[in-house]
Design a protein around this motif. Structure first.
Motif, PDB file in Angstrom:
ATOM      1  N   PRO A  83      -5.661 -63.236  39.612  1.00  0.00           N
ATOM      2  CA  PRO A  83      -5.806 -62.674  38.258  1.00  0.00           C
ATOM      3  C   PRO A  83      -6.369 -62.048  37.684  1.00  0.00           C
ATOM      4  N   MET A  84      -5.567 -61.037  37.220  1.00  0.00           N
ATOM      5  CA  MET A  84      -6.628 -59.935  37.206  1.00  0.00           C
ATOM      6  C   MET A  84      -6.662 -59.264  35.204  1.00  0.00           C
ATOM      7  N   VAL A  85      -7.291 -58.854  34.698  1.00  0.00           N
ATOM      8  CA  VAL A  85      -7.126 -57.877  33.960  1.00  0.00           C
ATOM      9  C   VAL A  85      -7.477 -56.240  34.059  1.00  0.00           C
ATOM     10  N   ALA A  86      -6.394 -55.381  33.603  1.00  0.00           N
ATOM     11  CA  ALA A  86      -6.855 -54.227  33.788  1.00  0.00           C
ATOM     12  C   ALA A  86      -6.132 -53.663  32.504  1.00  0.00           C
ATOM     13  N   ARG A  87      -6.825 -52.115  32.010  1.00  0.00           N
ATOM     14  CA  ARG A  87      -6.671 -51.260  30.900  1.00  0.00           C
ATOM     15  C   ARG A  87      -6.570 -49.852  30.734  1.00  0.00           C
ATOM     16  N   GLU A  88      -6.224 -48.925  30.447  1.00  0.00           N
ATOM     17  CA  GLU A  88      -6.125 -48.240  30.432  1.00  0.00           C
ATOM     18  C   GLU A  88      -6.414 -47.101  29.546  1.00  0.00           C
ATOM     19  N   LEU A  89      -6.146 -45.926  28.799  1.00  0.00           N
ATOM     20  CA  LEU A  89      -6.308 -45.871  27.760  1.00  0.00           C
ATOM     21  C   LEU A  89      -5.740 -44.762  27.476  1.00  0.00           C
ATOM     22  N   ALA A  90      -4.815 -43.972  27.470  1.00  0.00           N
ATOM     23  CA  ALA A  90      -4.261 -42.624  26.185  1.00  0.00           C
ATOM     24  C   ALA A  90      -4.622 -42.244  25.454  1.00  0.00           C
ATOM     25  N   LEU A  91      -4.636 -40.652  25.187  1.00  0.00           N
ATOM     26  CA  LEU A  91      -4.733 -40.470  23.977  1.00  0.00           C
ATOM     27  C   LEU A  91      -3.001 -39.291  23.983  1.00  0.00           C
ATOM     28  N   ILE A  92      -2.449 -39.162  22.472  1.00  0.00           N
ATOM     29  CA  ILE A  92      -1.238 -38.478  22.412  1.00  0.00           C
ATOM     30  C   ILE A  92      -1.285 -37.526  21.662  1.00  0.00           C
ATOM     31  N   GLY A  97       4.380 -33.974  10.564  1.00  0.00           N
ATOM     32  CA  GLY A  97       4.730 -33.776   9.258  1.00  0.00           C
ATOM     33  C   GLY A  97       3.771 -34.367   8.179  1.00  0.00           C
ATOM     34  N   ALA A  98       3.625 -34.055   7.010  1.00  0.00           N
ATOM     35  CA  ALA A  98       3.518 -35.567   5.820  1.00  0.00           C
ATOM     36  C   ALA A  98       4.492 -36.077   5.570  1.00  0.00           C
ATOM     37  N   SER A  99       6.149 -36.038   6.342  1.00  0.00           N
ATOM     38  CA  SER A  99       7.362 -37.117   5.775  1.00  0.00           C
ATOM     39  C   SER A  99       6.818 -38.365   7.167  1.00  0.00           C
ATOM     40  N   GLU A 100       6.505 -37.622   8.107  1.00  0.00           N
ATOM     41  CA  GLU A 100       6.392 -38.644   9.321  1.00  0.00           C
ATOM     42  C   GLU A 100       5.483 -39.692   9.754  1.00  0.00           C
ATOM     43  N   ARG A 101       4.229 -39.255   8.749  1.00  0.00           N
ATOM     44  CA  ARG A 101       2.768 -40.029   8.994  1.00  0.00           C
ATOM     45  C   ARG A 101       2.704 -41.367   8.940  1.00  0.00           C
ATOM     46  N   PRO A 102       2.840 -41.655   7.442  1.00  0.00           N
ATOM     47  CA  PRO A 102       3.512 -42.949   7.390  1.00  0.00           C
ATOM     48  C   PRO A 102       4.459 -43.815   8.437  1.00  0.00           C
ATOM     49  N   GLU A 103       5.338 -43.378   9.363  1.00  0.00           N
ATOM     50  CA  GLU A 103       5.842 -43.980  10.452  1.00  0.00           C
ATOM     51  C   GLU A 103       5.133 -44.560  11.365  1.00  0.00           C
ATOM     52  N   ILE A 104       4.655 -43.658  11.414  1.00  0.00           N
ATOM     53  CA  ILE A 104       4.203 -43.049  12.754  1.00  0.00           C
ATOM     54  C   ILE A 104       2.623 -44.094  12.786  1.00  0.00           C
ATOM     55  N   GLY A 119      -4.420 -33.480  11.895  1.00  0.00           N
ATOM     56  CA  GLY A 119      -4.816 -32.220  11.826  1.00  0.00           C
ATOM     57  C   GLY A 119      -3.590 -32.089  10.609  1.00  0.00           C
ATOM     58  N   SER A 120      -3.323 -30.465  10.810  1.00  0.00           N
ATOM     59  CA  SER A 120      -2.726 -30.378   9.598  1.00  0.00           C
ATOM     60  C   SER A 120      -1.175 -30.171   9.856  1.00  0.00           C
ATOM     61  N   ASN A 121      -0.502 -30.667  10.954  1.00  0.00           N
ATOM     62  CA  ASN A 121       0.898 -30.772  11.541  1.00  0.00           C
ATOM     63  C   ASN A 121       0.514 -31.682  12.259  1.00  0.00           C
ATOM     64  N   SER A 122      -0.545 -31.993  12.320  1.00  0.00           N
ATOM     65  CA  SER A 122      -0.404 -33.345  13.958  1.00  0.00           C
ATOM     66  C   SER A 122      -1.665 -34.332  14.305  1.00  0.00           C
ATOM     67  N   LEU A 123      -1.046 -35.474  14.822  1.00  0.00           N
ATOM     68  CA  LEU A 123      -1.830 -36.860  14.754  1.00  0.00           C
ATOM     69  C   LEU A 123      -2.269 -37.091  16.525  1.00  0.00           C
ATOM     70  N   MET A 124      -4.028 -37.732  16.454  1.00  0.00           N
ATOM     71  CA  MET A 124      -3.717 -37.930  17.549  1.00  0.00           C
ATOM     72  C   MET A 124      -4.142 -39.214  17.649  1.00  0.00           C
ATOM     73  N   MET A 141       6.768 -42.526  20.705  1.00  0.00           N
ATOM     74  CA  MET A 141       5.679 -41.807  19.672  1.00  0.00           C
ATOM     75  C   MET A 141       7.088 -40.201  20.396  1.00  0.00           C
ATOM     76  N   LYS A 142       8.039 -40.334  22.009  1.00  0.00           N
ATOM     77  CA  LYS A 142       8.936 -39.104  21.932  1.00  0.00           C
ATOM     78  C   LYS A 142       8.685 -38.333  20.684  1.00  0.00           C
ATOM     79  N   PRO A 143       9.775 -39.152  20.347  1.00  0.00           N
ATOM     80  CA  PRO A 143      10.797 -38.223  19.508  1.00  0.00           C
ATOM     81  C   PRO A 143      10.307 -37.885  18.382  1.00  0.00           C
ATOM     82  N   TYR A 144       8.891 -37.899  17.662  1.00  0.00           N
ATOM     83  CA  TYR A 144       8.051 -37.091  17.090  1.00  0.00           C
ATOM     84  C   TYR A 144       7.671 -36.092  17.623  1.00  0.00           C
ATOM     85  N   GLY A 145       7.504 -36.101  18.387  1.00  0.00           N
ATOM     86  CA  GLY A 145       7.644 -34.622  19.423  1.00  0.00           C
ATOM     87  C   GLY A 145       6.207 -34.574  20.270  1.00  0.00           C
ATOM     88  N   ILE A 146       6.010 -35.335  21.475  1.00  0.00           N
ATOM     89  CA  ILE A 146       4.667 -35.370  22.115  1.00  0.00           C
ATOM     90  C   ILE A 146       4.075 -33.754  22.126  1.00  0.00           C
TER      91      ILE A 146
END
Length: 160
Positions: A83-92, A97-104, A119-124, A141-146
């Motif tokens: 039995p183990m605990v495994a973790r990973e970190l990702a930055l995406i 844009g303003a319209s997608e932000r609430p959904e994201i 950013g002005s038209n991106s989120l990390m 996240m793919k539908p928003y464009g990675i």
């Protein structure tokens, strides 16, 4: 035999070239490394490598035997057999844009992830969890464009 994902902990002397020798061993034997993380261990002068690889039990046994032949390898433990605990970190970094932000932001909250840069038209987005959680977040996240993606690979410990 069945091919499964194995997580192996390798305690090594903290010396130049050890990572190269360990990864070279995998390559020479035709074993693929899915991910490898290396960092300090609890003991001065020793580093711990967490290696995720695919193979059957026989393959894993061969890997363990070969690792022990390397002079700087102190201890090899198959974490996935316990039995183990495994973790990973990702930055995406995603288009946002303003319209997608609430959904994201809704997805980010659901995954207990966090927005670490705007950013002005991106989120990390930063997400921490097991491999399946990271994979699921990436898919959502793919539908928003990675724009950019960076993953650490797994780190792991036996429970208890």
């Amino acid at each position: 035999m069945m091919t499964t994902r194995h997580t192996i902990s390798v305690l090594v002397n903290d010396q130049p070239g050890v990572l190269q020798r360990v990864s070279g061993l995998f390559g020479r034997r035709g074993f693929n490394i899915e991910s490898i993380t290396v960092g300090q261990s609890e003991e001065q002068g020793l580093s711990r490598m967490i290696i995720v690889t695919l193979g059957d039990d026989n393959t894993l046994e061969q890997i363990e035997k070969q690792l022990y032949k390397l002079i700087d390898v102190i201890k090899v433990v198959n974490l996935s057999s316990k039995p183990m605990v495994a973790r990973e970190l990702a930055l995406i970094k995603v288009n946002a844009g303003a319209s997608e932000r609430p959904e994201i932001m809704g997805v980010v909250e659901t995954f207990r992830a966090s927005v670490v840069d705007i950013g002005s038209n991106s989120l990390m987005v930063q997400v921490i969890g097991d491999t399946e959680k990271i994979d699921a977040m990436i898919e959502l996240m793919k539908p928003y464009g990675i724009r950019e993606l960076s993953r650490t690979g797994a780190t792991a410990m036996i429970r208890g």
